[in-house]
Design a protein around this motif. Structure first.
Motif: not given
Length: 253
Positions: A97, A106, A108, A172-173
């Motif tokens: 990110s 954006e 993800h 999502g990370s």
């Protein structure tokens, strides 16, 4: 200019002619031969320059239009949509990110699949485990502004990181997932870079045309005291992303 690259087209290389022409156009855009919204030479001029028929040139252009690099306008020609690839930094604190921050609005990571399996010798060595130890395998895709920009396979010690697949699906990370296991910061210990043609899985997951090139990183992430926590192989579409080595990476986790 594009015409000066024609000599590098190889008819016996095993790579289709249209793919080689598409790659030459991508290179010309990347090095600044064409500004954004600039028009490409007419199909006939490109066909004559490369010594191919117009159908071959048309196939190359169609692939780049599909990839969002070019814009075709009926009766007007073909125009460059964007001449810049995303620049992804590889350094001590490589993060998806923050690495693309300022270049996209954006970002993800999507978890595509996960499994628990015995570690291969390569994975075991990367994680400093015994061969056959149980590891969690995560298959992910990184997306930026709605476009796939990375496809990764990552492995974690299943004993230490049981449930990291659920954390990844929720957050999502990778960074956020590791924090749930008490790891608030980590470093990139090593990165091996290479390039190859995209395989069948990459073509689908990265929305690429046959013959496309992917940049490959094989990496080990460690805790601040040097304990391996993640071994990964990531693929980036060369037509959308460039990898930038950073000796003094100050990115925040």
């Amino acid at each position: 200019m594009i015409g000066q690259q024609a000599a590098s087209i190889e008819r016996r290389s095993g790579v289709s002619l249209w793919r080689q022409i598409a790659d030459q156009i991508l290179h010309a855009i990347a090095v600044g031969d064409f500004a954004e919204n600039a028009a490409l030479p007419p199909e006939m001029a490109l066909a004559e320059r490369y010594g191919v028929n117009r159908h071959t040139v048309r196939s190359a252009i169609a692939a780049l239009v599909q990839d969002g690099v070019l814009r075709a306008e009926q009766g007007r020609g073909t125009f460059v949509l964007s001449r810049k690839r995303l620049s992804y930094p590889i350094g001590a604190r490589t993060r998806f990110s923050t690495g693309l921050q300022g270049q996209t609005s954006e970002r993800h990571i999507v978890l595509l699949a996960s499994s628990v399996e015995p570690a291969s010798r390569r994975v075991a060595e990367g994680l400093d485990l015994a061969t056959g130890s149980t590891v969690v395998r995560l298959e992910t895709r990184g997306e930026a502004d709605g476009h796939p920009v990375s496809r990764a396979t990552a492995w974690f010690d299943a004993q230490r990181f049981a449930g990291i697949d659920a954390a990844m699906a929720e957050t999502g990370s990778v960074t956020a997932s590791l924090k749930r296991f008490g790891i608030n910061d980590y470093l990139r210990q090593s990165t091996i870079l290479s390039a190859r043609h995209a395989d069948a899985t990459d073509l689908v997951d990265l929305d690429l045309q046959p013959g496309a090139i992917v940049l490959v990183t094989i990496a080990v992430n460690v805790t601040l005291d040097g304990q391996p926590i993640q071994f990964s192989e990531s693929r980036f579409p060369a037509e959308r992303v460039e990898l930038r080595l950073s000796a003094n990476d100050q990115a925040m986790p």
